[in-house]
Design a protein around this motif. Structure first.
Motif, mmCIF file in Angstrom:
data_model
loop_
_atom_site.group_PDB
_atom_site.id
_atom_site.type_symbol
_atom_site.label_atom_id
_atom_site.label_comp_id
_atom_site.label_asym_id
_atom_site.label_seq_id
_atom_site.Cartn_x
_atom_site.Cartn_y
_atom_site.Cartn_z
ATOM 1 N N VAL A 89 39.315 46.316 31.340
ATOM 2 C CA VAL A 89 40.732 46.661 31.487
ATOM 3 C C VAL A 89 41.309 45.888 32.726
ATOM 4 C CG1 VAL A 89 42.608 48.578 31.163
ATOM 5 C CG2 VAL A 89 40.026 49.177 30.951
ATOM 6 N N ILE A 90 40.798 44.584 33.029
ATOM 7 C CA ILE A 90 41.158 43.846 34.063
ATOM 8 C C ILE A 90 41.337 42.589 33.377
ATOM 9 C CG2 ILE A 90 40.498 45.071 36.042
ATOM 10 C CD1 ILE A 90 38.206 43.273 36.285
ATOM 11 N N ASP A 91 42.295 41.798 33.995
ATOM 12 C CA ASP A 91 42.683 40.393 33.194
ATOM 13 C C ASP A 91 42.283 39.113 34.307
ATOM 14 O OD1 ASP A 91 44.716 40.343 34.906
ATOM 15 O OD2 ASP A 91 46.124 40.511 33.193
ATOM 16 N N TYR A 92 42.757 38.105 33.906
ATOM 17 C CA TYR A 92 42.469 36.760 34.673
ATOM 18 C C TYR A 92 42.989 37.030 36.158
ATOM 19 C CZ TYR A 92 43.123 32.077 36.594
ATOM 20 O OH TYR A 92 43.043 31.082 37.391
ATOM 21 N N VAL A 93 44.424 37.564 35.985
ATOM 22 C CA VAL A 93 45.028 37.724 37.273
ATOM 23 C C VAL A 93 44.210 38.641 38.209
ATOM 24 C CG1 VAL A 93 47.309 38.225 38.260
ATOM 25 C CG2 VAL A 93 47.254 36.799 36.513
ATOM 26 N N ASP A 94 44.049 39.880 37.586
ATOM 27 C CA ASP A 94 43.063 40.765 38.545
ATOM 28 C C ASP A 94 41.940 40.005 38.917
ATOM 29 O OD1 ASP A 94 45.181 42.808 37.570
ATOM 30 O OD2 ASP A 94 43.935 43.095 35.482
ATOM 31 N N ASN A 95 41.178 39.514 38.403
ATOM 32 C CA ASN A 95 40.146 38.702 38.721
ATOM 33 C C ASN A 95 40.405 37.796 39.837
ATOM 34 O OD1 ASN A 95 37.432 39.470 37.310
ATOM 35 N ND2 ASN A 95 38.565 39.093 35.481
ATOM 36 N N GLU A 96 41.250 37.095 39.830
ATOM 37 C CA GLU A 96 41.944 36.252 40.947
ATOM 38 C C GLU A 96 42.286 37.107 42.250
ATOM 39 O OE1 GLU A 96 42.100 32.543 40.981
ATOM 40 O OE2 GLU A 96 40.827 33.165 39.620
ATOM 41 N N ILE A 97 42.816 38.186 41.968
ATOM 42 C CA ILE A 97 43.041 39.109 43.213
ATOM 43 C C ILE A 97 41.797 39.482 43.782
ATOM 44 C CG2 ILE A 97 44.191 41.301 43.949
ATOM 45 C CD1 ILE A 97 46.327 40.792 41.606
ATOM 46 N N LEU A 98 40.749 39.971 42.937
ATOM 47 C CA LEU A 98 39.673 40.494 43.668
ATOM 48 C C LEU A 98 38.842 39.187 44.190
ATOM 49 C CD1 LEU A 98 38.519 42.744 40.680
ATOM 50 C CD2 LEU A 98 39.275 43.588 42.672
ATOM 51 N N GLY A 99 38.896 38.133 43.542
ATOM 52 C CA GLY A 99 38.210 37.140 44.292
ATOM 53 C C GLY A 99 38.850 36.740 45.703
ATOM 54 N N LYS A 100 40.041 36.799 45.841
ATOM 55 C CA LYS A 100 40.954 36.601 46.916
ATOM 56 C C LYS A 100 40.654 37.815 47.911
ATOM 57 C CE LYS A 100 42.836 33.834 47.605
ATOM 58 N NZ LYS A 100 42.418 32.375 48.187
ATOM 59 N N LEU A 101 40.484 38.945 47.674
ATOM 60 C CA LEU A 101 40.049 39.895 48.582
ATOM 61 C C LEU A 101 38.677 39.708 49.142
ATOM 62 C CD1 LEU A 101 41.551 43.111 46.635
ATOM 63 C CD2 LEU A 101 42.312 42.292 48.775
ATOM 64 N N GLU A 102 37.777 39.184 48.282
ATOM 65 C CA GLU A 102 36.401 38.760 48.809
ATOM 66 C C GLU A 102 36.815 37.690 49.922
ATOM 67 O OE1 GLU A 102 32.319 38.320 48.993
ATOM 68 O OE2 GLU A 102 33.519 39.881 48.929
ATOM 69 N N ASP A 103 37.493 36.700 49.483
ATOM 70 C CA ASP A 103 37.891 35.688 50.661
ATOM 71 C C ASP A 103 38.271 36.140 51.946
ATOM 72 O OD1 ASP A 103 36.799 34.039 48.543
ATOM 73 O OD2 ASP A 103 38.809 33.180 47.899
ATOM 74 N N LEU A 104 39.198 37.291 51.898
ATOM 75 C CA LEU A 104 39.957 37.761 52.889
ATOM 76 C C LEU A 104 39.090 38.595 53.618
ATOM 77 C CD1 LEU A 104 43.699 37.920 51.545
ATOM 78 C CD2 LEU A 104 42.794 36.156 53.226
ATOM 79 N N ARG A 105 37.909 38.937 53.504
ATOM 80 C CA ARG A 105 37.002 40.031 53.941
ATOM 81 C C ARG A 105 37.048 39.719 55.666
ATOM 82 N NH1 ARG A 105 31.238 40.831 51.283
ATOM 83 N NH2 ARG A 105 31.432 42.603 52.659
ATOM 84 N N GLU A 106 37.197 38.470 56.105
ATOM 85 C CA GLU A 106 37.278 38.361 57.781
ATOM 86 C C GLU A 106 38.753 38.650 58.096
ATOM 87 O OE1 GLU A 106 36.039 34.446 58.792
ATOM 88 O OE2 GLU A 106 33.915 34.486 57.686
ATOM 89 N N GLU A 107 39.744 38.554 57.183
ATOM 90 C CA GLU A 107 40.942 39.160 57.664
ATOM 91 C C GLU A 107 41.242 40.603 57.325
ATOM 92 O OE1 GLU A 107 43.058 37.192 58.825
ATOM 93 O OE2 GLU A 107 42.495 35.019 58.079
ATOM 94 N N LYS A 108 40.051 41.344 57.190
ATOM 95 C CA LYS A 108 40.095 42.783 57.135
ATOM 96 C C LYS A 108 41.010 43.096 55.978
ATOM 97 C CE LYS A 108 38.671 43.724 62.077
ATOM 98 N NZ LYS A 108 38.926 44.054 63.152
ATOM 99 N N GLY A 109 41.057 42.485 54.761
ATOM 100 C CA GLY A 109 41.885 42.879 53.752
ATOM 101 C C GLY A 109 43.253 43.156 54.136
#
Length: 302
Positions: A89-109
């Motif tokens: 139940v997730i699409d391409y944009v959802d996956n991009e958001i999840l990937g960006k959250l992983e990138d922003l782990r150092e920014e504490k989300g």
């Protein structure tokens, strides 16, 4: 400009926001140039600027958090899917958001840190709505200050574990989402009913597509031959599966047939007094797994 629009602008224009906060400090150096005044006035302006930044940024984060929380509850009560998704139940944009959250782990989300990188892909309000959806589905967790990936969210960005193909039409994704929300609410019989509806809708749609304009006429003929009992719009899952076999939409022994047959066996003890002891919670979870497998293979071959 409303509060949400301002939060979006604030996050998307972080460099400009930094210059706005830095300006008073620079100006204080310019106007208070006497040696005995430089340190006192500069530190005073810096302290005031930091206080304003802390208040404004914290308030905007809270606005984002409250919006995501509200939308998450709304989605849980009545899931709304407007585009094709994967079986999760997730699409391409959802996956991009999840990937960006992983990138922003150092920014504490930080919520506000998401707006800029995602601006070219999704508008601010839709970004927060998608975060609410991802929260309802268990991919992220939220606090007033940040949004972070759950273990499920971390799995979702792994290509080898999660399918990222957006192949499931929205009307079927929506039913699948309802089943997932019912599982979260521990409405296990509701999950079984919703998965049953999902299978019925998919097979009924396939029969109508196969028979075209003669669908009702052909179905009436099958009723006359006593192959089915109910009308097409009220046909049971067993009847629909039988007709799909007859029309070669589903082949005997295929993964799709085995998946639906397995679900029917899981569902029977809950719907009829069979005397068979069953764990309805496990049956509900297994049914959702079967539904995910079914839609992935069914729509992937289209």
């Amino acid at each position: 400009m409303d509060k949400l629009a301002f939060a979006t602008w604030y996050g998307e224009h972080s460099n400009l926001v930094f210059l706005i906060y830095a300006a008073p400090v620079v100006l204080s150096w310019y106007f208070y140039f006497e040696p005995q005044d430089i340190q006192y006035h500069t530190w005073l302006v810096i302290a005031a600027t930091v206080a304003v930044w802390y208040f404004v940024t914290g308030h905007l984060r809270k606005i984002c958090y409250e919006f995501v929380s509200r939308y998450s509850r709304k989605f849980a009560e009545s899931p709304l899917i407007n585009s094709a998704t994967s079986e999760y139940v997730i699409d391409y944009v959802d996956n991009e958001i999840l990937g960006k959250l992983e990138d922003l782990r150092e920014e504490k989300g930080d919520y506000l840190k998401l707006f800029g990188p995602m601006a070219d892909l999704v508008e601010g309000q839709e970004l927060l709505e998608r975060l609410g959806k991802l929260k309802a589905l268990g991919f992220v967790r939220i606090t007033p200050k940040k949004v972070a990936l759950t273990s499920l969210g971390l799995q979702a960005i792994d290509n080898e574990i999660f399918s990222k193909k957006s192949i499931v039409p929205p009307q079927f994704s929506q039913t699948l989402a309802r089943a997932k929300m019912l599982l979260d609410d521990r409405n296990y019989n509701g999950v079984l009913d919703m998965v049953n509806i999902l299978f019925e809708d998919i097979l009924r749609s396939a029969i109508i597509d196969n028979l075209g304009v003669s669908a009702e006429e052909r179905w009436a003929q099958l009723k006359g031959e006593r192959r089915v009992v109910h009308d097409l719009d009220r046909a049971s899952l067993g009847e629909l599966l039988s007709v799909c076999r007859l029309l070669k939409i589903v082949n005997n022994g295929s993964l799709e047939e085995n998946t639906v047959s397995s679900f029917l066996k899981l569902r029977t003890p809950q719907k009829h007094s069979t005397g068979i002891n069953s764990d309805v919670q496990q049956s509900a979870r297994s049914s959702l797994d079967l539904a995910s497998v079914f839609v992935r293979h069914w729509f992937d071959k289209k």
